[in-house]
Design a protein around this motif. Structure first.
Motif, PDB file in Angstrom:
ATOM      1  N   PRO A  10      -3.252  -2.122  77.701  1.00  0.00           N
ATOM      2  CA  PRO A  10      -4.185  -1.217  78.358  1.00  0.00           C
ATOM      3  C   PRO A  10      -5.610  -1.481  77.916  1.00  0.00           C
ATOM      4  CG  PRO A  10      -2.352  -0.006  77.387  1.00  0.00           C
ATOM      5  CD  PRO A  10      -2.245  -1.416  76.914  1.00  0.00           C
ATOM      6  N   GLU A  11      -5.764  -1.980  76.663  1.00  0.00           N
ATOM      7  CA  GLU A  11      -7.112  -2.244  76.184  1.00  0.00           C
ATOM      8  C   GLU A  11      -7.722  -3.379  76.992  1.00  0.00           C
ATOM      9  OE1 GLU A  11      -9.137  -0.888  72.342  1.00  0.00           O
ATOM     10  OE2 GLU A  11      -7.146  -1.680  72.114  1.00  0.00           O
ATOM     11  N   ALA A  12      -6.892  -4.379  77.344  1.00  0.00           N
ATOM     12  CA  ALA A  12      -7.388  -5.448  78.197  1.00  0.00           C
ATOM     13  C   ALA A  12      -7.745  -4.924  79.582  1.00  0.00           C
ATOM     14  CB  ALA A  12      -6.341  -6.550  78.309  1.00  0.00           C
ATOM     15  N   THR A  13      -6.941  -3.958  80.040  1.00  0.00           N
ATOM     16  CA  THR A  13      -7.202  -3.381  81.359  1.00  0.00           C
ATOM     17  C   THR A  13      -8.575  -2.729  81.415  1.00  0.00           C
ATOM     18  OG1 THR A  13      -4.857  -2.937  81.659  1.00  0.00           O
ATOM     19  CG2 THR A  13      -6.366  -1.725  83.065  1.00  0.00           C
ATOM     20  N   THR A  14      -8.924  -2.006  80.365  1.00  0.00           N
ATOM     21  CA  THR A  14     -10.215  -1.325  80.389  1.00  0.00           C
ATOM     22  C   THR A  14     -11.365  -2.271  80.126  1.00  0.00           C
ATOM     23  OG1 THR A  14     -10.008  -0.770  78.063  1.00  0.00           O
ATOM     24  CG2 THR A  14      -9.242   0.858  79.630  1.00  0.00           C
ATOM     25  N   ALA A  15     -11.194  -3.209  79.206  1.00  0.00           N
ATOM     26  CA  ALA A  15     -12.316  -4.039  78.797  1.00  0.00           C
ATOM     27  C   ALA A  15     -12.523  -5.245  79.691  1.00  0.00           C
ATOM     28  CB  ALA A  15     -12.100  -4.508  77.361  1.00  0.00           C
ATOM     29  N   ASP A  16     -11.429  -5.878  80.147  1.00  0.00           N
ATOM     30  CA  ASP A  16     -11.532  -7.170  80.803  1.00  0.00           C
ATOM     31  C   ASP A  16     -11.263  -7.132  82.298  1.00  0.00           C
ATOM     32  OD1 ASP A  16     -11.921  -8.177  78.229  1.00  0.00           O
ATOM     33  OD2 ASP A  16      -9.767  -8.463  77.926  1.00  0.00           O
ATOM     34  N   ASP A  17     -10.602  -6.122  82.784  1.00  0.00           N
ATOM     35  CA  ASP A  17     -10.212  -6.068  84.176  1.00  0.00           C
ATOM     36  C   ASP A  17     -11.383  -5.601  85.035  1.00  0.00           C
ATOM     37  OD1 ASP A  17      -9.038  -5.681  86.646  1.00  0.00           O
ATOM     38  OD2 ASP A  17      -7.144  -4.966  85.773  1.00  0.00           O
ATOM     39  N   PRO A  18     -11.828  -6.422  85.998  1.00  0.00           N
ATOM     40  CA  PRO A  18     -12.959  -6.014  86.833  1.00  0.00           C
ATOM     41  C   PRO A  18     -12.665  -4.784  87.683  1.00  0.00           C
ATOM     42  CG  PRO A  18     -11.899  -8.009  87.704  1.00  0.00           C
ATOM     43  CD  PRO A  18     -11.321  -7.744  86.346  1.00  0.00           C
ATOM     44  N   ARG A  19     -11.361  -4.433  87.819  1.00  0.00           N
ATOM     45  CA  ARG A  19     -11.023  -3.232  88.590  1.00  0.00           C
ATOM     46  C   ARG A  19     -11.507  -1.964  87.891  1.00  0.00           C
ATOM     47  NH1 ARG A  19      -4.736  -4.231  89.274  1.00  0.00           N
ATOM     48  NH2 ARG A  19      -5.090  -4.816  87.105  1.00  0.00           N
ATOM     49  N   THR A  20     -11.659  -2.060  86.572  1.00  0.00           N
ATOM     50  CA  THR A  20     -12.242  -0.928  85.857  1.00  0.00           C
ATOM     51  C   THR A  20     -13.752  -1.023  86.007  1.00  0.00           C
ATOM     52  OG1 THR A  20     -10.430  -0.973  84.277  1.00  0.00           O
ATOM     53  CG2 THR A  20     -12.356   0.305  83.665  1.00  0.00           C
ATOM     54  N   SER A  21     -14.253  -0.482  87.080  1.00  0.00           N
ATOM     55  CA  SER A  21     -15.643  -0.672  87.472  1.00  0.00           C
ATOM     56  C   SER A  21     -16.572   0.262  86.714  1.00  0.00           C
ATOM     57  CB  SER A  21     -15.783  -0.418  88.976  1.00  0.00           C
ATOM     58  OG  SER A  21     -15.463   0.943  89.264  1.00  0.00           O
ATOM     59  N   ARG A  22     -17.834  -0.068  86.859  1.00  0.00           N
ATOM     60  CA  ARG A  22     -18.832   0.827  86.273  1.00  0.00           C
ATOM     61  C   ARG A  22     -18.755   2.214  86.897  1.00  0.00           C
ATOM     62  NH1 ARG A  22     -24.432  -2.709  85.560  1.00  0.00           N
ATOM     63  NH2 ARG A  22     -23.600  -4.209  84.044  1.00  0.00           N
ATOM     64  N   ARG A  23     -18.407   2.249  88.183  1.00  0.00           N
ATOM     65  CA  ARG A  23     -18.268   3.540  88.851  1.00  0.00           C
ATOM     66  C   ARG A  23     -17.178   4.375  88.187  1.00  0.00           C
ATOM     67  NH1 ARG A  23     -16.397   4.502  95.162  1.00  0.00           N
ATOM     68  NH2 ARG A  23     -16.547   6.782  95.126  1.00  0.00           N
ATOM     69  N   THR A  24     -16.051   3.734  87.849  1.00  0.00           N
ATOM     70  CA  THR A  24     -14.969   4.443  87.171  1.00  0.00           C
ATOM     71  C   THR A  24     -15.436   4.982  85.829  1.00  0.00           C
ATOM     72  OG1 THR A  24     -13.281   3.087  88.237  1.00  0.00           O
ATOM     73  CG2 THR A  24     -12.645   4.234  86.215  1.00  0.00           C
ATOM     74  N   MET A  25     -16.138   4.148  85.071  1.00  0.00           N
ATOM     75  CA  MET A  25     -16.606   4.582  83.755  1.00  0.00           C
ATOM     76  C   MET A  25     -17.629   5.713  83.875  1.00  0.00           C
ATOM     77  SD  MET A  25     -14.748   3.052  81.659  1.00  0.00           S
ATOM     78  CE  MET A  25     -15.539   3.922  80.301  1.00  0.00           C
TER      79      MET A  25
END
Length: 457
Positions: free
Chosen positions: A7-22
């Motif tokens: 999950p840490e890779a999902t948040t840090a490296d996955d482009p799907r976790t967009s700035r909008r999401t954050m």
């Protein structure tokens, strides 16, 4: 067992976790803590300014203040229980669902406080034998507030920390941490506005003006619920839930409370000790000094509230700086710095306040809250990083609220019963020493990979 992507890779490296999401996560975590602590703080302001005369006047002038602060402190005794109850559900059914319930509980309790009749109203309706009832109802509703806040903080910080990229957890954990600063500004501002409109000693303020900030909570809760419903569950919790569901082995998993106590008792106890100074300085500033400025220094109520709003800006800046900078030098080091500064400040605070001027009060209040902010900024990442995902909500909440009992519940009550300001300063310095020792005994958490377990560095 099914192999899952980190999950840490999902948040840090996955482009799907967009700035909008954050951005949405940041807004949701900040909005929630702002509303929860706004509700919590308006009680502290009312406990300092109006509750002694409205609900506890039968105890006498001095004792009514002590009793009023005792009801303020009751919530801190309820907070660990709230951390256990909501922590259990947060670790089992999810952060998002649990945070919705904490917000509802806090909102309902706060609105009901605003609707409570005071002792004189009860006597006016021909029920003198029940004049004690409003005070008892106030205590019960205050306990409900404590339960809600006890479950809120850990969930809000986990929401930010579990979504955040590993190298920016301090930055994103700042958002729930600045909620109390915004809340203190709003609570002081609403009391100041109603006070200025109605007059400092206007009977209308004591009759219904003080109720306005409590009633406004209903609008804030509606906004907070809308924001929280719009976000998704954290990636780390979803991965943990998937692992649990796909594990074919016989389950003997401990409940989150037992898991945190058995597996990480050091983090619970030392984490609570490390943050005790933080709570002491914060509630001494937001509650006790509000009363001290008005009662002991003779400053007008509007002036005390206006200075409080300025102090909120100062400690918001302190929180933000410390949280972001902890990504560079570490959480533990920032908290150590604040403890070292807190010790001499405890000795000089009441010397400064002894000048009995508005400037002295402003310096004392702002300095106290700035020191608090240096610890509070990194704490939003420090405690979540210290616990395993399985019982992170419970463990972080227990440590945080243990500190709340010691520093936020006991310290203002003891201070209200002390006759010498010098002794209050000694108490604050002593708590600073205690937190310093506990922090020294803890490990740095900045480089921990939260998704992969407790001891991974």
């Amino acid at each position: 067992m099914t192999t899952l992507r980190s999950p840490e890779a999902t948040t840090a490296d996955d482009p799907r976790t967009s700035r909008r999401t954050m951005r949405r996560v940041a807004v949701a975590s900040c909005a929630g803590t702002t509303i929860e602590f706004y509700d919590f703080f308006i009680y502290g302001t009312a406990a300092a300014l109006v509750f002694p005369s409205l609900f506890f006047s039968a105890f006498g002038e001095k004792a009514s203040v002590v009793v009023s602060f005792a009801t303020f402190g009751v919530a801190f005794l309820a907070r660990p229980l709230g951390a256990v109850i909501f922590g259990h559900f947060g670790d089992r059914i999810g952060r998002k669902k649990t945070l919705i319930w904490t917000l509802l509980l806090m909102g309902i309790a706060t609105v009901l406080i605003g609707l409570l009749p005071d002792a004189k109203m009860v006597e006016h309706f021909g029920l003198p034998n029940l004049a004690w009832a409003p005070g008892l109802a106030l205590v019960i509703l205050r306990i409900c507030q404590g339960l809600a806040v006890g479950g809120e903080w850990a969930g809000a910080t986990l929401l930010a920390a579990e979504y955040a990229p590993p190298k920016q957890r301090g930055l994103y954990a700042v958002f729930p941490q600045v909620g109390p600063a915004i809340a203190f500004f709003l609570s002081s501002g609403t009391f100041l506005t109603t006070n200025l409109i109605m007059g400092d000693e206007n009977p209308a303020f004591l009759t219904f003006g003080w109720r306005v900030p409590f009633m406004l909570s209903a609008l804030l809760v509606i906004v907070g619920l809308w924001v929280r419903v719009s976000i998704d569950e954290t990636p780390m919790f979803k991965a943990q839930a998937s692992e649990r569901a796909s594990d074919d082995r016989p389950t003997g998993e401990r409940p989150p409370l037992l898991g945190a106590i058995v597996s990480q008792p050091k983090e619970v106890l030392l984490g609570g000790g490390a943050l005790t100074m933080l709570f002491c300085f914060f509630y001494m500033g937001t509650a006790f000094l509000t009363s001290y400025g008005s009662k002991s220094m003779g400053l007008s109520r509007p002036l005390v509230l206006a200075i409080g709003m300025g102090a909120a800006v100062v400690f918001a800046a302190s929180i933000t700086f410390a949280g972001i900078y902890s990504d560079r030098i570490g959480r533990r080091k920032m908290i150590l710095i604040s403890c070292v500064v807190a010790i001499p400040w405890g000795f000089v605070l009441f010397m400064i306040l002894g000048a009995n001027t508005p400037l002295a009060f402003a310096l004392g209040l702002m300095g106290t809250l700035a020191i608090f902010g240096l610890s509070y900024g990194p704490a939003g990442a420090f405690l979540p990083e210290a616990f395993d995902t399985k019982y992170r909500y419970t463990g972080a909440g227990m440590a945080y609220n243990l500190a709340g009992v010691l520093g936020g519940g006991v310290a203002p009550l003891v201070a209200a019963s002390m006759s010498s300001p010098t002794h209050i300063g000694y108490m604050m310095a002593g708590i600073g020493v205690f937190s310093l020792i506990c922090t020294v005994l803890m490990a740095e958490t900045r480089h921990r990979k939260m998704a992969e377990g407790l001891l991974t560095q």
